[in-house]
Design a protein around this motif. Structure first.
Motif, mmCIF file in Angstrom:
data_model
loop_
_atom_site.group_PDB
_atom_site.id
_atom_site.type_symbol
_atom_site.label_atom_id
_atom_site.label_comp_id
_atom_site.label_asym_id
_atom_site.label_seq_id
_atom_site.Cartn_x
_atom_site.Cartn_y
_atom_site.Cartn_z
ATOM 1 N N ASP A 121 72.542 -76.869 -49.706
ATOM 2 C CA ASP A 121 72.429 -75.880 -48.633
ATOM 3 C C ASP A 121 71.764 -74.660 -49.255
ATOM 4 O O ASP A 121 72.334 -74.031 -50.151
ATOM 5 C CB ASP A 121 73.867 -75.608 -48.146
ATOM 6 C CG ASP A 121 74.009 -74.479 -47.135
ATOM 7 O OD1 ASP A 121 73.142 -73.585 -47.072
ATOM 8 O OD2 ASP A 121 75.032 -74.479 -46.420
ATOM 9 N N SER A 124 69.125 -70.776 -45.792
ATOM 10 C CA SER A 124 70.014 -70.544 -44.644
ATOM 11 C C SER A 124 70.082 -69.098 -44.123
ATOM 12 O O SER A 124 71.145 -68.481 -44.166
ATOM 13 C CB SER A 124 71.428 -71.025 -45.004
ATOM 14 O OG SER A 124 71.395 -72.366 -45.414
ATOM 15 N N ASN A 126 69.640 -65.877 -41.181
ATOM 16 C CA ASN A 126 70.253 -65.656 -39.875
ATOM 17 C C ASN A 126 69.182 -65.361 -38.833
ATOM 18 O O ASN A 126 68.272 -64.568 -39.094
ATOM 19 C CB ASN A 126 71.234 -64.487 -39.959
ATOM 20 C CG ASN A 126 72.353 -64.786 -40.939
ATOM 21 O OD1 ASN A 126 72.878 -65.895 -40.972
ATOM 22 N ND2 ASN A 126 72.698 -63.799 -41.754
ATOM 23 N N HIS A 135 68.012 -63.253 -49.603
ATOM 24 C CA HIS A 135 67.640 -64.629 -49.269
ATOM 25 C C HIS A 135 66.609 -65.178 -50.251
ATOM 26 O O HIS A 135 66.471 -66.383 -50.382
ATOM 27 C CB HIS A 135 67.089 -64.703 -47.846
ATOM 28 C CG HIS A 135 68.129 -64.428 -46.802
ATOM 29 N ND1 HIS A 135 68.139 -63.291 -46.056
ATOM 30 C CD2 HIS A 135 69.209 -65.147 -46.426
ATOM 31 C CE1 HIS A 135 69.176 -63.315 -45.237
ATOM 32 N NE2 HIS A 135 69.851 -64.425 -45.447
ATOM 33 N N HIS A 161 71.508 -74.335 -43.210
ATOM 34 C CA HIS A 161 72.686 -73.983 -42.401
ATOM 35 C C HIS A 161 72.350 -72.668 -41.687
ATOM 36 O O HIS A 161 72.913 -71.608 -41.978
ATOM 37 C CB HIS A 161 73.889 -73.823 -43.346
ATOM 38 C CG HIS A 161 75.228 -73.677 -42.677
ATOM 39 N ND1 HIS A 161 75.977 -74.745 -42.267
ATOM 40 C CD2 HIS A 161 75.978 -72.580 -42.393
ATOM 41 C CE1 HIS A 161 77.136 -74.315 -41.749
ATOM 42 N NE2 HIS A 161 77.144 -72.996 -41.818
ATOM 43 N N TYR A 310 82.972 -68.247 -38.828
ATOM 44 C CA TYR A 310 82.115 -68.740 -39.906
ATOM 45 C C TYR A 310 82.826 -69.831 -40.721
ATOM 46 O O TYR A 310 82.261 -70.885 -41.003
ATOM 47 C CB TYR A 310 81.773 -67.531 -40.781
ATOM 48 C CG TYR A 310 80.757 -67.748 -41.883
ATOM 49 C CD1 TYR A 310 79.532 -68.360 -41.622
ATOM 50 C CD2 TYR A 310 81.022 -67.306 -43.181
ATOM 51 C CE1 TYR A 310 78.595 -68.520 -42.642
ATOM 52 C CE2 TYR A 310 80.093 -67.468 -44.198
ATOM 53 C CZ TYR A 310 78.878 -68.075 -43.928
ATOM 54 O OH TYR A 310 77.963 -68.234 -44.932
ATOM 55 N N ASP A 314 82.062 -73.824 -41.301
ATOM 56 C CA ASP A 314 81.823 -74.407 -42.617
ATOM 57 C C ASP A 314 82.768 -75.579 -42.898
ATOM 58 O O ASP A 314 82.400 -76.517 -43.600
ATOM 59 C CB ASP A 314 81.936 -73.330 -43.716
ATOM 60 C CG ASP A 314 80.546 -72.884 -44.182
ATOM 61 O OD1 ASP A 314 79.631 -73.738 -44.215
ATOM 62 O OD2 ASP A 314 80.363 -71.688 -44.498
ATOM 63 N N ARG A 321 79.040 -83.314 -43.600
ATOM 64 C CA ARG A 321 78.176 -83.665 -44.735
ATOM 65 C C ARG A 321 78.766 -84.798 -45.580
ATOM 66 O O ARG A 321 78.063 -85.704 -46.010
ATOM 67 C CB ARG A 321 77.960 -82.444 -45.627
ATOM 68 C CG ARG A 321 77.224 -81.315 -44.943
ATOM 69 C CD ARG A 321 77.128 -80.103 -45.853
ATOM 70 N NE ARG A 321 76.781 -78.908 -45.094
ATOM 71 C CZ ARG A 321 76.414 -77.766 -45.636
ATOM 72 N NH1 ARG A 321 76.346 -77.647 -46.954
ATOM 73 N NH2 ARG A 321 76.116 -76.716 -44.901
ATOM 74 N N TYR A 332 76.358 -75.484 -52.292
ATOM 75 C CA TYR A 332 76.026 -74.319 -51.470
ATOM 76 C C TYR A 332 75.401 -73.254 -52.359
ATOM 77 O O TYR A 332 76.089 -72.660 -53.183
ATOM 78 C CB TYR A 332 77.283 -73.723 -50.835
ATOM 79 C CG TYR A 332 78.042 -74.664 -49.926
ATOM 80 C CD1 TYR A 332 78.909 -75.618 -50.446
ATOM 81 C CD2 TYR A 332 77.906 -74.588 -48.545
ATOM 82 C CE1 TYR A 332 79.615 -76.475 -49.614
ATOM 83 C CE2 TYR A 332 78.609 -75.442 -47.701
ATOM 84 C CZ TYR A 332 79.455 -76.381 -48.244
ATOM 85 O OH TYR A 332 80.156 -77.231 -47.423
ATOM 86 N N VAL A 334 74.492 -69.928 -52.414
ATOM 87 C CA VAL A 334 74.780 -68.733 -51.607
ATOM 88 C C VAL A 334 75.274 -67.633 -52.547
ATOM 89 O O VAL A 334 75.940 -67.913 -53.544
ATOM 90 C CB VAL A 334 75.880 -69.046 -50.546
ATOM 91 C CG1 VAL A 334 76.119 -67.842 -49.653
ATOM 92 C CG2 VAL A 334 75.527 -70.259 -49.700
ATOM 93 N N GLN A 338 79.919 -64.267 -51.455
ATOM 94 C CA GLN A 338 80.656 -65.166 -50.549
ATOM 95 C C GLN A 338 81.606 -66.103 -51.309
ATOM 96 O O GLN A 338 82.077 -67.106 -50.757
ATOM 97 C CB GLN A 338 79.679 -65.969 -49.679
ATOM 98 C CG GLN A 338 78.922 -65.078 -48.701
ATOM 99 C CD GLN A 338 78.175 -65.844 -47.626
ATOM 100 O OE1 GLN A 338 78.572 -66.931 -47.221
ATOM 101 N NE2 GLN A 338 77.082 -65.261 -47.151
ATOM 102 N N PHE A 342 84.040 -69.373 -49.811
ATOM 103 C CA PHE A 342 83.970 -70.783 -50.198
ATOM 104 C C PHE A 342 85.271 -71.256 -50.852
ATOM 105 O O PHE A 342 85.692 -72.387 -50.668
ATOM 106 C CB PHE A 342 82.753 -71.050 -51.084
ATOM 107 C CG PHE A 342 81.480 -71.032 -50.285
ATOM 108 C CD1 PHE A 342 81.207 -72.057 -49.381
ATOM 109 C CD2 PHE A 342 80.572 -69.992 -50.399
ATOM 110 C CE1 PHE A 342 80.055 -72.041 -48.600
ATOM 111 C CE2 PHE A 342 79.410 -69.972 -49.633
ATOM 112 C CZ PHE A 342 79.152 -70.993 -48.732
HETATM 113 N N1 ARG Z 1 73.637 -67.432 -43.087
HETATM 114 C C1 ARG Z 1 74.370 -67.012 -44.241
HETATM 115 C C2 ARG Z 1 73.810 -65.691 -44.768
HETATM 116 O O1 ARG Z 1 72.667 -65.359 -44.501
HETATM 117 C C3 ARG Z 1 74.331 -68.013 -45.361
HETATM 118 C C4 ARG Z 1 74.857 -69.389 -45.018
HETATM 119 C C5 ARG Z 1 75.223 -70.151 -46.238
HETATM 120 N N2 ARG Z 1 75.701 -71.483 -45.999
HETATM 121 C C6 ARG Z 1 76.910 -71.819 -45.533
HETATM 122 N N3 ARG Z 1 77.178 -73.071 -45.350
HETATM 123 N N4 ARG Z 1 77.830 -70.904 -45.305
HETATM 124 O O2 ARG Z 1 74.530 -64.979 -45.444
#
Ligand code: ARG
Length: 567
Positions: A121, A124, A126, A135, A161, A310, A314, A321, A332, A334, A338, A342
């Motif tokens: 992932d 991803s 927004n 990003h 995602h 959120y 997930d 998945r 992930y 990310v 975050q 997770f």
């Molecule tokens: N959209 C989220 C952001 O921009 C990240 C998503 C990451 N993936 C997930 N499965 N939570 O912060």
């Protein structure tokens, strides 16, 4: 490459060492100094088992090995508790040359992941919000890990995602109905969408009614209002189109878009599952999973107003998945901010009894900090847009190229390749868990440890091969100078570097290695005249240039950095 040599050697040496070949395979180390050989085997633990002094055991084994004729080995020697292996230069070089030619684009690849599926992932972003430098990392680190997984033979599903659901879409739809006529939606759809988003938040700060209307509109959207759904679809399409432009510039590809909205009709089932396990509890009107025994805050499953979250998405997504897409590994990529999210999600998966919960892993990374954000924060707020960052990089590179090589054909295309490559490398060369201090001079320097520097060495290799013009030699002889042997020794590690880089999910391992290759190549290049030097070595040196060029090119490809034809 090195792994084939190691496997052969393990079989050859197993009897003398008295350990099965399968085990010997894992004992090899690569000595720092070439004078200690190409490979070595430490015997300390064996010595302990056999109640012998390590240096005596190493000596005994080496002496036995010395009576053997192994074609790839020049000599064995024992030093302290080590058996050092000096490979035969000619044998090694020929094997390397053959292998590099045969492998083509698959240079250094292996089959460790064969038959297994890994989902990654990454990126991803927004909907309705421009991608920013945060990003950038999720995008380039993710794509590099994806490419690394492919070198290990995995089947890879790059998954987006997309952040395409949530109360902000009610707000956006409401704002659209109020004000869209004031913005040039036909000409600049994405920009207009973002402006609406910003405007809504500015006005809502003064007018509480707006906030309420936004939430109500989202409720209607969740209830399936046709007109709102149409608007929402349009927002998603506009955004994806804009993101795709940036992904194309960065060479990023996903295989599957499974935005947050994809899980809408799975959320009830997910919540029921949690409830059936007796994990769902009420807390201040909301439904949560309590995680106090781990000393972390509860995982929010449903808000007091009934809206899903959120984390719930997930959870549904991880189950999808692993159970439906049958992933063996679910990564992930990310930001580290975050990490708690997770941790909570994975913990709930474990409590739900999924044995695969630990196959879900958060590959976190640090933040970007700018040395002089002043130049970059041209728009509102301190967020630096990815697009602006790339644009600025292109401008600077064009200027450098204008000074260095004003007559370069194809300048525009090459400037793009160099600028984007510089931004990507500058990110990947840092251990992902650390923050990155962004410094324009460092990132874009043609001489320092940068993307352009790697690209430049690659161009140099290419132009030597071109100048030589006779194609690759049929036969090669051993190259025995220090610089040549060092370069060969570094190059033979390539496959191991790919393995290590993927194992730790750290593209930085490969990035740093490529800098080493280039440094060793430059030493060789400065010490030896390749074309028109000693005639007996000319074609072999050309072969070495070719080998180095292939490794640099292959490594850049894995890092998703282009290799320009000229600079
Ligand atoms: N959209 C989220 C952001 O921009 C990240 C998503 C990451 N993936 C997930 N499965 N939570 O912060």
């Amino acid at each position: 490459m090195l792994t084939t040599i190691i496997e052969d050697l393990a079989h050859e040496m197993a009897a003398e060492i008295g350990v099965p070949a399968e085990k010997v395979k894992n004992l090899f180390e690569i000595p720092k100094e070439l004078s200690h050989g190409h490979l070595s085997i430490p015997v300390f633990f064996l010595a302990k088992e056999r109640k012998k002094a390590p240096q005596i055991l190493a000596k005994e084994i080496s002496e036995k090995l010395l009576t053997r004729k192994i074609p790839s080995v020049e000599r064995f020697e024992s030093v302290g508790g080590y058996i050092n292996i000096h490979l035969n230069d000619e044998h090694l070089f020929k094997a390397l040359f053959n292998e590099v030619q045969a492998a083509g684009e698959h240079l250094g690849h292996n089959k460790r992941g064969a038959g297994k599926t890994v989902i990654i992932d990454y990126s991803s972003p927004n909907v309705a919000k421009p991608m920013h430098v945060g990003h950038l990392r999720a995008t380039v680190i993710g794509q590099a890990i994806r490419n690394l997984a492919e070198t290990q033979g995995y089947k890879v599903i790059g998954l987006n995602h997309l952040g395409d659901w949530g109360v902000q879409f009610g707000k956006l739809a409401y704002a659209y109905k109020l004000w869209s006529s004031e913005y040039p939606f036909a000409a600049e759809p994405f920009e207009s969408l973002f402006k609406l988003y910003v405007r809504f938040h500015e006005e809502a700060a003064k007018d509480l009614e707006l906030e309420k209307q936004g939430s109500l509109t989202f409720k209607e959207l969740e209830n399936g209002d046709k007109e709102l759904l149409k608007l929402w679809k349009m927002f998603v399409e506009i955004s994806l189109k804009d993101f795709s432009r940036l992904w194309a510039r960065l060479g990023v590809k996903h295989d599957l878009v499974r935005g947050e909205s994809f899980y809408n009709d799975r959320l009830n089932a997910t919540e029921e599952l949690i409830e059936k396990k007796g994990l769902l509890v009420e807390s201040e009107g909301a439904m949560v999973v309590d995680l106090q025994d781990e000393k972390i805050p509860p995982c929010l499953i449903r808000k007091s107003d009934g809206a899903s979250l959120y984390a719930t998405r997930d959870l549904a997504s991880a189950i999808y998945r692993m159970e439906e897409l049958k992933a063996d590994l679910n990564l992930y990529v990310v930001g580290a901010d975050q990490a708690l999210h997770f941790k909570q999600v994975f913990s709930v998966l474990r409590r739900l009894g999924y044995s695969w919960w630990d196959k879900c892993q958060h590959i976190g990374f640090g933040m970007y900090r700018f040395k002089d954000v002043g130049k970059m924060s041209s728009r509102k707020g301190q967020i630096v847009r990815l697009e602006d960052l790339l644009q600025r990089a292109v401008e600077i590179v064009q200027e450098i190229m204008h000074q260095k090589n004003p007559n370069l054909p194809n300048r525009e295309k090459i400037a793009e390749q160099v600028a984007v490559g510089a931004i990507i490398f500058n990110d990947l060369v840092n251990d992902r868990v650390r923050d990155v201090e962004f410094d324009w001079d460092k990132a874009l320097s043609f001489e320092g440890d940068s993307g352009p520097y790697l690209q430049y060495v690659h161009v140099r290799c290419q132009s030597i091969l071109q100048k030589y013009g006779k194609g690759l030699p049929e036969n090669v002889v051993a190259l025995k100078s220090n610089e040549e042997r060092e370069l060969i020794k570094i190059i033979m590690r390539y496959e191991m570097v790919l393995i290590e880089s993927f194992k730790n999910y750290k593209p930085s391992v490969l990035a740093i290695y490529l800098l080493d290759v280039c440094a060793a190549f430059n030493k060789f290049y400065h010490e030896h005249k390749i074309i028109g030097g000693e005639a007996e070595f000319e074609s072999s040196r050309i072969a070495l240039v070719y080998i180095a060029q292939q490794v640099i090119k292959g490594g850049l490809r894995v890092l998703n950095i282009q290799a320009p034809q000229a600079m």
